[in-house]
Design an enzyme around this catalytic site. Structure first.
Site, short mmCIF file in Angstrom:
data_model
loop_
_atom_site.label_atom_id
_atom_site.label_comp_id
_atom_site.label_asym_id
_atom_site.label_seq_id
_atom_site.Cartn_x
_atom_site.Cartn_y
_atom_site.Cartn_z
N LYS A 53 0.84 -1.21 0.00
CA LYS A 53 0.00 0.00 0.00
C LYS A 53 0.88 1.26 0.00
O LYS A 53 0.59 2.22 -0.70
CB LYS A 53 -0.94 -0.03 1.22
N GLN A 97 -4.79 -1.90 9.46
CA GLN A 97 -4.53 -3.20 8.83
C GLN A 97 -5.10 -4.32 9.71
O GLN A 97 -4.84 -4.37 10.91
CB GLN A 97 -3.02 -3.39 8.63
N ASP A 120 -11.06 2.33 3.67
CA ASP A 120 -11.24 0.88 3.49
C ASP A 120 -12.73 0.53 3.35
O ASP A 120 -13.07 -0.56 2.92
CB ASP A 120 -10.67 0.12 4.70
#
Ligand code: NAP
Length: 303
Positions: A53, A97, A120
């Site tokens: 990322k 994460q 996200d």
């Protein structure tokens, strides 16, 4: 028939060039798009995902910061860190994460993220808004699948779409997004009886189960479009999807490879969401429900 390949790697490359231009455009207006990635613990797979990322951010001219916290971080301290990132005007996207260590309540953490920075798409608001079609940030993997279908010229309206896998991050949001696009959607999972009875009816088959070779040629009809979301590492080190690629390619009209299909798109759509956020927070949108473009949109205006 030998299937045409839906090339996620090539599409990602094109999109990222486009995103780079968009980031430049924002910078000319004094806005440096920024993504904050929070990593708790030292799970090696998570570290690899985070590095990917960060690399994608660099490629697209998006500023990134990694907040690595030890595995024994207290939930309260993690929540405090998120609060600080929520308040930081230089941060347009916040990603925690997953998975988190077992002592931390994942839902509480995801819901602490400002919905306007939830790139996200896992905050309860964004998850719920998928049902009504006005989410701010579509979750990255289904968003990438939708874009792959669209750029291959595959209209989902009225099509029988069968999704194998019903997880919160892939199968379920995918179903809602495609329903919104007027597909007829069936969702299968581990308790589904006679999986083949469903998959054989698919015009479009999306597989996200995490089971290599789950889908074999006799389970699909000729001319099907196959999107393989699965990523499985075999004992010999090879990475494969959930679909018998060689066999099913003989019957399918279109198929995504693994690697090189959905995988690169997931990270690319994270950058897309971050740029959308920077654009909105810069004043080109006014908050929930009043975006500068329809949401979820597959073609945000990257100049
Ligand atoms: P997950 O949370 O483990 O969910 C798997 C889903 O598949 C569950 O709904 C499960 O059913 C269902 N399932 C398992 N075995 C099945 C079977 N034999 N028949 C029918 N359904 C079955 O996994 P996930 O996070 O969604 O990920 C799925 C796969 O996609 C993994 O390989 C993962 O690595 C990959 N993935 C790839 C990307 C990407 O960017 N390409 C992104 C995310 C995930 P139950 O609900 O009944 O347990």
């Amino acid at each position: 028939m030998s299937a045409r390949i839906i090339d996620g790697k090539a599409l990602s490359r094109q999109l990222r060039q486009n995103f780079r231009r968009h980031a430049e455009h924002l910078k000319q207006q004094g806005i440096v798009p920024g993504l904050a990635v929070v990593l708790v613990g030292d799970n090696p797979a998570s570290r690899v995902y985070v590095n990917n990322k960060i690399k994608a951010c660099e490629e697209c001219g998006v500023h990134s910061s990694t907040h690595s916290l030890p595995a024994d971080t207290r939930e309260a301290d993690l929540l405090q860190r998120i609060e600080a990132l929520n308040a930081d005007d230089t941060v347009h996207g916040i990603l925690v994460q997953l998975p988190l260590p077992a002592h931390i309540d994942m839902r509480r953490v995801l819901e602490a993220i400002d919905v306007n920075k939830d790139v996200d798409g896992f905050h309860l608001y964004n998850v719920g808004a998928l049902a009504t079609g006005n989410t701010i940030f579509p979750p990255c993997t289904p968003y990438g699948v939708q874009l792959l279908l669209e750029t291959a010229g595959i209209d989902v309206a009225g099509q029988n779409v069968v999704i194998v896998g019903a997880s919160n991050i892939v199968g379920k949001p995918m179903a809602l997004m495609l329903l919104q696009k007027e597909a007829t959607v069936t969702v299968c999972h581990a308790r589904t009886r006679d999986l083949a009875q469903h998959t054989i009816l698919a015009d479009i088959l999306i597989v996200a189960a995490g089971r290599p070779n789950l889908i074999v040629p006799q389970m699909v009809r000729r001319g099907v479009v196959v999107i393989d979301v699965g990523i499985n590492r075999l004992a010999d080190g090879r990475i494969v999807g959930d679909v018998d690629f060689e066999g099913v390619s003989e019957k399918a009209a279109w198929i995504t490879p693994v690697p090189g299909g959905v995988g690169p798109m997931t990270v690319t759509m994270l950058i897309d969401n971050t740029l959308r956020s920077a654009t909105r927070l810069a004043g080109e949108g006014e908050g929930i429900g009043s975006l500068g473009w329809d949401a979820p949109t597959l073609h945000p205006p990257h100049p």
